[in-house]
Design an enzyme around this catalytic site. Structure first.
Site, PDB file in Angstrom:
ATOM      1  N   GLU A 253       0.969  -1.266   0.023  1.00 59.35           N
ATOM      2  CA  GLU A 253      -0.034  -0.076  -0.045  1.00 59.35           C
ATOM      3  C   GLU A 253       0.798   1.385   0.149  1.00 59.35           C
ATOM      4  O   GLU A 253       0.539   2.346   0.777  1.00 59.35           O
ATOM      5  CB  GLU A 253      -1.050   0.109   1.001  1.00 59.35           C
ATOM      6  N   ASN A 294       2.272  -5.006  -3.194  1.00 55.76           N
ATOM      7  CA  ASN A 294       1.031  -5.295  -3.054  1.00 55.76           C
ATOM      8  C   ASN A 294       0.140  -4.074  -2.870  1.00 55.76           C
ATOM      9  O   ASN A 294       0.580  -3.258  -2.014  1.00 55.76           O
ATOM     10  CB  ASN A 294       0.974  -6.044  -1.922  1.00 55.76           C
ATOM     11  N   HIS A 331     -10.465  -6.030  -2.319  1.00 52.33           N
ATOM     12  CA  HIS A 331     -11.437  -5.905  -1.549  1.00 52.33           C
ATOM     13  C   HIS A 331     -12.424  -5.142  -2.103  1.00 52.33           C
ATOM     14  O   HIS A 331     -12.580  -3.798  -2.363  1.00 52.33           O
ATOM     15  CB  HIS A 331     -10.895  -5.090  -0.408  1.00 52.33           C
ATOM     16  N   GLU A 359      -6.028 -10.609  -1.529  1.00 58.16           N
ATOM     17  CA  GLU A 359      -6.593 -10.667  -0.540  1.00 58.16           C
ATOM     18  C   GLU A 359      -8.234 -10.494  -0.747  1.00 58.16           C
ATOM     19  O   GLU A 359      -8.938  -9.671  -0.212  1.00 58.16           O
ATOM     20  CB  GLU A 359      -6.440  -9.237   0.380  1.00 58.16           C
ATOM     21  N   ASP A 361     -12.121 -10.417  -1.046  1.00 51.55           N
ATOM     22  CA  ASP A 361     -13.079 -10.421  -0.507  1.00 51.55           C
ATOM     23  C   ASP A 361     -14.326  -9.476  -1.377  1.00 51.55           C
ATOM     24  O   ASP A 361     -13.919  -8.510  -1.840  1.00 51.55           O
ATOM     25  CB  ASP A 361     -13.335 -10.364   0.790  1.00 51.55           C
TER      26      ASP A 361
HETATM   27  O1  G3I Z   1      -3.659  -7.268  18.656  1.00 49.46           O
HETATM   28  C1  G3I Z   1      -4.257  -6.308  19.096  1.00 49.46           C
HETATM   29  C2  G3I Z   1      -4.697  -6.188  20.601  1.00 49.46           C
HETATM   30  O2  G3I Z   1      -3.925  -6.172  21.527  1.00 49.46           O
HETATM   31  C3  G3I Z   1      -5.772  -5.295  20.937  1.00 49.46           C
HETATM   32  O3  G3I Z   1      -6.301  -5.530  22.080  1.00 49.46           O
HETATM   33  C4  G3I Z   1      -6.920  -4.822  19.965  1.00 49.46           C
HETATM   34  C5  G3I Z   1      -7.772  -3.769  20.280  1.00 49.46           C
HETATM   35  O4  G3I Z   1      -8.312  -3.222  19.195  1.00 49.46           O
HETATM   36  O5  G3I Z   1      -6.454  -4.682  18.551  1.00 49.46           O
HETATM   37  C6  G3I Z   1      -5.743  -5.894  18.260  1.00 49.46           C
HETATM   38  O6  G3I Z   1      -5.056  -5.429  17.083  1.00 49.46           O
HETATM   39  C7  G3I Z   1      -5.977  -5.598  15.875  1.00 49.46           C
HETATM   40  C8  G3I Z   1      -5.380  -6.347  14.795  1.00 49.46           C
HETATM   41  O7  G3I Z   1      -6.261  -6.424  13.638  1.00 49.46           O
HETATM   42  C9  G3I Z   1      -5.293  -7.761  15.369  1.00 49.46           C
HETATM   43  O8  G3I Z   1      -6.586  -8.319  15.575  1.00 49.46           O
HETATM   44  C10 G3I Z   1      -6.148  -4.038  15.343  1.00 49.46           C
HETATM   45  O9  G3I Z   1      -6.707  -3.373  16.317  1.00 49.46           O
HETATM   46  C11 G3I Z   1      -6.701  -4.206  14.185  1.00 49.46           C
HETATM   47  O10 G3I Z   1      -6.777  -2.863  13.463  1.00 49.46           O
HETATM   48  C12 G3I Z   1      -6.111  -5.160  13.134  1.00 49.46           C
HETATM   49  O11 G3I Z   1      -6.885  -5.307  11.912  1.00 49.46           O
HETATM   50  C13 G3I Z   1      -6.184  -5.791  10.838  1.00 49.46           C
HETATM   51  C14 G3I Z   1      -6.019  -4.704   9.931  1.00 49.46           C
HETATM   52  O12 G3I Z   1      -5.552  -5.171   8.752  1.00 49.46           O
HETATM   53  C15 G3I Z   1      -4.986  -3.660  10.403  1.00 49.46           C
HETATM   54  O13 G3I Z   1      -3.883  -4.388  10.535  1.00 49.46           O
HETATM   55  C16 G3I Z   1      -7.110  -6.796  10.057  1.00 49.46           C
HETATM   56  O14 G3I Z   1      -7.530  -7.670  11.256  1.00 49.46           O
HETATM   57  C17 G3I Z   1      -6.642  -7.463   8.814  1.00 49.46           C
HETATM   58  O15 G3I Z   1      -7.731  -8.283   8.313  1.00 49.46           O
HETATM   59  C18 G3I Z   1      -6.407  -6.083   8.128  1.00 49.46           C
HETATM   60  O16 G3I Z   1      -5.852  -6.765   6.756  1.00 49.46           O
HETATM   61  C19 G3I Z   1      -5.332  -5.708   5.751  1.00 49.46           C
HETATM   62  C20 G3I Z   1      -4.323  -6.065   5.114  1.00 49.46           C
HETATM   63  O17 G3I Z   1      -3.171  -6.182   6.048  1.00 49.46           O
HETATM   64  C21 G3I Z   1      -3.689  -5.353   4.257  1.00 49.46           C
HETATM   65  N1  G3I Z   1      -4.795  -4.816   3.373  1.00 49.46           N
HETATM   66  C22 G3I Z   1      -6.157  -4.550   3.777  1.00 49.46           C
HETATM   67  C23 G3I Z   1      -6.351  -5.489   4.641  1.00 49.46           C
HETATM   68  C24 G3I Z   1      -7.987  -5.217   5.231  1.00 49.46           C
HETATM   69  O18 G3I Z   1      -7.751  -3.950   6.046  1.00 49.46           O
END
Ligand code: G3I
Length: 423
Positions: A253, A294, A331, A359, A361
């Protein structure tokens, strides 16, 4: 008499160890099952942890070389590939993932592609129904979160709160050079022991980035920090997994919607050179991984697609074989599958060896959009595989949009059946 009975029982038990059928496991560290394949199959070593019963004589018995991107041909699929769906050109031989006959992986592989994958992580690998679908349908996993910068190079300190409660506090500034791989290792170990390929995700991304990286303002420090991060993360899984880490999303990104580089710390401090710095570090850390750039919103032939193609061509012209592949996340909204062919064609025209849908969906999971994307990959020789961003709507990052192929109870949805029917 009782000794004789015991001997007979032992002999029967020994004879009853069944030979392994096509694509089944026949060896590997900690493997205790049968090492005999059914007639006509060879037990092929994919890596130290996994050997597989494969038909035919043409697969290599050892993994690809470790000094450069593999150049040997991909194995011949069990069903001949039709001329309208030629095998992907890609970067070379890829191990055959393990999955059930007639699942999505099996069907897409037989159409000449390397994998049909899904994202996963420890939080979904502890759900039995989810694991059952992964084992059956998918041949590749991408860590959804566990390999991101803030997941691996970040320090949490245990402190006592109110003399009663233990708390974990993120000591951000102290995390440089402090790595923890618990969740990433869990994902990798699961994939390896289940015969799945892995797309590493992701090494350089402006998001999920510890604050101390964002605060770096000089070129030398940021270059060293990028190189050390990549060497430690990609280096950890290189070699040990041989070809199992199939690809890395090295840069994720990095574009604005108008096709210029995003205003990230990497661009502010290093300009476009951060791309080459990151890819060269990844190549050094894991010489056999296929290295990807990506991005999202590459969903019509727009400014971002043009910016991506221009940058990739520029980088690869200056330093040949720096970027191997382009990943389009996809997405999508409903109706956007119709432009997927034009996009894949445009990306495949760049100076790269392969492209992938990384990715996928689609809001509401319309069958028509899903099949349009799958057909677009089938029709694009450089497209090596498709990864969906999750198995079940229950665990999707945009769960309320019900964008995946399996419902909240892990039952296949109409889009799943539609894809299976066209493969
Ligand atoms: O691990 C912490 C936890 O310690 C905390 O208590 C909790 C509270 O919010 O957050 C947890 O982290 C979260 C993490 O996912 C793990 O579950 C983050 O808040 C949350 O923002 C994060 O979301 C991920 C997002 O990327 C940001 O990294 C999504 O699961 C994931 O599906 C999404 O994937 C991205 C790809 O990497 C890149 N392309 C877009 C795609 C969709 O957004």
């Amino acid at each position: 008499m009782s000794k004789l009975l015991a001997l007979v029982t032992l002999a029967i038990a020994a004879n009853s160890v069944a030979a392994v059928g096509p694509w089944g496991q026949c060896g590997g560290l900690n493997y205790s099952g049968s090492t005999q394949c059914d007639a006509g199959l060879n037990c092929v070593k994919l890596n130290d942890w996994y050997s597989q019963c494969q038909p035919g004589q043409n697969q290599p018995t050892t993994p690809a070389p470790t000094t450069s991107v593999p150049t040997t041909p991909i194995p011949t699929p069990t069903t001949p590939t039709t001329t309208s769906n030629p095998a992907p050109t890609g970067t070379g031989w890829v191990p055959v993932p393990s999955a059930s006959a007639n699942g999505l992986q099996d069907k897409l592989y037989k159409r000449g592609k390397h994998y049909f994958g899904a994202c996963a992580d420890p939080n979904t690998l502890n759900i039995a129904s989810n694991v059952a679908v992964l084992q059956r349908e998918f041949g590749q996993v991408t860590p959804e979160n566990s390999m991101k910068w803030d997941a691996v190079e970040r320090t949490f300190h245990r402190i006592l709160h109110n003399f009663r409660e233990l708390m974990y506090v993120d000591i951000d500034a102290a995390s440089r050079g402090q790595f923890s791989f618990g969740n990433a290792d869990t994902l990798v170990n699961w994939a390896t022991s289940n015969g799945k390929l892995i797309r590493g995700h992701t090494l350089v991304w402006h998001s999920q980035l510890p604050g101390w990286v964002n605060n770096i303002s000089d070129r030398a420090t940021l270059t060293t920090v990028i190189q050390n991060h990549i060497q430690t993360v990609a280096g950890r899984y290189a070699g040990k997994l041989l070809d199992q880490i199939l690809a890395w999303d090295v840069c994720n990104e990095i574009f604005e919607e108008n096709g210029t580089l995003r205003n990230s710390v990497f661009n502010r401090v290093l300009g476009e050179s951060f791309v080459t710095i990151a890819f060269q570090a990844a190549r050094k850390a894991d010489p056999t991984a296929v290295l990807y750039i990506n991005d999202y919103n590459l969903d019509s032939v727009n400014s971002k697609v043009n910016g991506m193609v221009s940058l990739v061509n520029r980088v690869n012209q200056a330093n040949p074989n720096t970027i191997d592949g382009i990943g389009t996340q996809m997405h999508l909204q409903a109706g956007m599958g119709s432009t997927s062919q034009a996009v894949l064609t445009a990306l495949a025209a760049a100076n790269v060896k392969e492209i992938a849908v990384t990715e996928l969906d689609i809001v509401g999971a319309p069958s028509n959009d899903y099949t349009q994307v799958v057909r677009a990959c089938l029709n694009t020789p450089k497209c090596v595989g498709i990864t969906v961003w999750g198995v079940s709507d229950a665990n999707s990052w945009r769960s309320s949009s019900t964008p995946l192929l399996f419902d909240r109870s892990y039952n296949p949805k109409a889009a799943y059946t539609a894809i299976a029917n066209i493969l």
